[in-house]
Design an enzyme around this catalytic site. Structure first.
Site, PDB file in Angstrom:
ATOM      1  CG  ASP A   1      -5.390   0.003   4.115  1.00 36.25           C
ATOM      2  OD1 ASP A   1      -5.516  -0.915   4.336  1.00 36.25           O
ATOM      3  OD2 ASP A   1      -4.365   0.756   4.285  1.00 36.25           O
TER       4      ASP A   1
ATOM      5  NE  ARG B   1      -7.360   6.740  10.011  1.00 36.66           N
ATOM      6  CZ  ARG B   1      -6.346   6.702   8.901  1.00 36.66           C
ATOM      7  NH1 ARG B   1      -5.216   6.387   9.074  1.00 36.66           N
ATOM      8  NH2 ARG B   1      -6.873   7.357   7.762  1.00 36.66           N
TER       9      ARG B   1
ATOM     10  CD  GLN C   1      -2.184   4.288  11.193  1.00 35.43           C
ATOM     11  OE1 GLN C   1      -3.503   4.321  10.955  1.00 35.43           O
ATOM     12  NE2 GLN C   1      -1.488   4.481  10.290  1.00 35.43           N
TER      13      GLN C   1
ATOM     14  CG  HIS D   1      -4.392  10.939   2.974  1.00 38.25           C
ATOM     15  ND1 HIS D   1      -5.365  10.976   3.944  1.00 38.25           N
ATOM     16  CD2 HIS D   1      -3.503   9.967   3.302  1.00 38.25           C
ATOM     17  CE1 HIS D   1      -5.063  10.022   4.904  1.00 38.25           C
ATOM     18  NE2 HIS D   1      -4.157   9.591   4.566  1.00 38.25           N
TER      19      HIS D   1
ATOM     20  CD  GLU E   1      -5.843   4.842   5.209  1.00 41.14           C
ATOM     21  OE1 GLU E   1      -5.181   4.288   4.298  1.00 41.14           O
ATOM     22  OE2 GLU E   1      -5.126   5.319   6.174  1.00 41.14           O
TER      23      GLU E   1
ATOM     24  CE  LYS F   1      -3.120   1.982   7.721  1.00 47.50           C
ATOM     25  NZ  LYS F   1      -4.200   2.809   6.770  1.00 47.50           N
TER      26      LYS F   1
ATOM     27  CD  GLU G   1      -7.495  13.221   4.648  1.00 45.68           C
ATOM     28  OE1 GLU G   1      -7.019  14.159   3.869  1.00 45.68           O
ATOM     29  OE2 GLU G   1      -7.666  12.076   4.268  1.00 45.68           O
TER      30      GLU G   1
ATOM     31  CD  GLU H   1      -5.395   3.030  -0.136  1.00 52.40           C
ATOM     32  OE1 GLU H   1      -4.735   2.500  -0.731  1.00 52.40           O
ATOM     33  OE2 GLU H   1      -5.332   3.054   1.207  1.00 52.40           O
TER      34      GLU H   1
ATOM     35  CB  THR I   1      -7.350  -4.599   2.583  1.00 51.72           C
ATOM     36  OG1 THR I   1      -6.483  -4.273   3.510  1.00 51.72           O
ATOM     37  CG2 THR I   1      -7.160  -3.429   1.349  1.00 51.72           C
TER      38      THR I   1
ATOM     39  CG  ASP J   1      -2.185   0.963   1.182  1.00 44.72           C
ATOM     40  OD1 ASP J   1      -2.358   1.395  -0.023  1.00 44.72           O
ATOM     41  OD2 ASP J   1      -2.552   1.668   2.079  1.00 44.72           O
TER      42      ASP J   1
END
Length: 433
Positions: free
Chosen positions: A244, A248, A251, A142, A210, A264, A377, A212, A268, A135
């Site tokens: 993905d 948070r 992480q 971002h 996420e 993660k 975000e 993508e 996915t 990834d």
């Protein structure tokens, strides 16, 4: 140039016009255990195994039809882009109103019944056997948005960002096809930031998305033999949408010093149909401008090496309310997928057929409120709520929430090229005694 019309009925807003012809893996109601290749056309799937057995490829004798007996697209992908192009053009002809060979399928009711399956009669599966998954972090906006949250905005990007395509190696075994439920992960999180050495084991509280794009590799390289940038596009089979999923809070505690791990690797999601690179050629767009020229081994001959794909993210709550929380273009990348291929192999890493490359989160510049590809975000690191339909709000995902990503190109004269849905619903975490 107008796209040819198909004799197969295609809804005007279908992602799968005759201009597309994406490939996938299906089972059917009449054959629930045998996975085999198919292409999507409107609300139908053309079963390529049944089509082949009915002499559907008799006018294309150069193609090894044994690849359509396989449970993944890997063998077909390994034939290379010239063959993908030839097969796609042939199927476009077969499905065209003005087909050169009406006797093959258009006027062959028996083969239509066996091979042309309507929606509801087939089920999609993961299209490729994925050996490795990488990834990237190519969404510059971002990267700036996140960096501005955690550092001085003047130093939002790390010093290496404009020099190379940053990435991490993900977990191939937990890549799943659209529609698969995602279980909320457990892990170690810091409930009290003033006690950085006292984590609590608990379900993730800040479960994120996420948005993508992703590419599948079709052509391997030998160990120790880098792929040159001028040849890199030949190694790409096609593209899918990808989510993905990201924990948070887990992480935040675990990523130092080696980056993402359990935050993660719990899931996915990718869309089911692989849109061939050739289908996206009309939608090329310029990459984001870099602050510095790329090194020679990453310098492309042209700037339009990404795609203007209209991406959207819907959040559906357990009570059925749906809100579109993001709208952004796929062209918001600093690094193209050919550049990712070239950088991944520059040290001699050998890629395999079916390897998956994610783009990293695709976001806009924050000038629009809804052009962001992750909830962290959107909520500005938990500082604001995301407004949903029915007066509901979110900061991060709750159990029972469903995320659906869509991506489309074009649409003039009914020639829509899309990916179908990339969707997943959150299930409650495992309860530990």
């Amino acid at each position: 140039m107008a796209s040819p019309k198909s004799w197969v009925p295609i809804p005007p807003k279908s992602d799968f016009s005759i201009a597309n012809i994406p490939f996938g893996i299906i089972t059917s109601r009449n054959s629930q255990t045998q996975k085999r290749p198919a292409v999507a056309i409107g609300d139908h799937a053309l079963d390529l195994l049944a089509f082949s057995k009915g002499n559907g490829f008799s006018k294309l004798p150069s193609v090894d039809v044994s690849v359509f007996e396989q449970p993944t697209l890997n063998d077909f992908a390994a034939l290379g882009r010239p063959v993908h192009r030839e097969v796609r053009k042939y199927l476009q002809d077969i499905l065209s109103e003005s087909t050169s060979y009406p006797e093959i399928l258009k006027d062959n009711a028996e083969l239509q019944k066996a091979a042309l399956l309507p929606k509801g009669e087939f089920k999609n599966h993961l299209p490729m056997k994925i050996g490795d998954y990488t990834d990237f972090f190519a969404g510059r906006n971002h990267a700036v948005n996140l960096g501005s949250m955690f550092r001085d905005p003047k130093n939002a990007l790390q010093p290496n960002y404009n020099h190379l395509a940053v990435a991490y190696h993900g977990r191939a075994s937990s890549v799943v096809v659209s529609g698969t439920h995602i279980r909320r992960p457990n892990g170690q999180i810091l409930l009290d930031p003033t006690k950085p050495t006292e984590p609590t084991f608990a379900p993730c509280r800040f479960l994120d998305i996420e948005l993508e794009l992703a590419a599948f590799i079709c052509k391997p390289n030998d160990l120790g033999e880098p792929i040159k940038i001028k040849n890199a596009a030949d190694h790409i089979f096609g593209y899918v949408l990808m989510n993905d999923w990201s924990a948070r809070d887990i992480q935040k505690f675990e990523y130092v010093p080696l980056g993402p791990f359990t935050a993660k690797n719990f899931g996915t999601t990718v869309s089911a149909w692989v849109v061939l690179a050739d289908a996206l050629e009309p939608f090329r767009a310029d990459k984001l401008k870099s602050e510095i020229p790329p090194p020679k081994y990453l310098t492309e001959e042209r700037d339009d090496t990404v795609y203007d794909i209209k991406l959207e993210v819907d959040l559906t709550t357990p009570d059925g309310g749906t809100t579109t929380i993001s709208r952004v273009s796929g062209k918001n990348l600093l690094w193209s997928f050919p550049q990712m291929v070239a950088h991944h192999t520059v040290g001699g890493c050998n890629l395999g057929v079916g390897d998956l490359f994610g783009s990293g989160t695709i976001s806009g510049t924050r000038e629009e409120r809804d052009d962001l590809g992750s909830m962290i975000e959107m909520n500005q690191q938990g500082k604001r709520e995301i407004q949903l339909a029915g007066m509901d709000v979110r900061k991060f995902l709750k159990d029972g929430d469903t995320i659906t990503i869509r991506g489309t190109c074009g649409g003039e004269d009914g020639a829509l090229v899309g990916f179908g849905e990339c969707t997943g619903t959150i299930e409650s975490a495992v309860v530990y005694d």
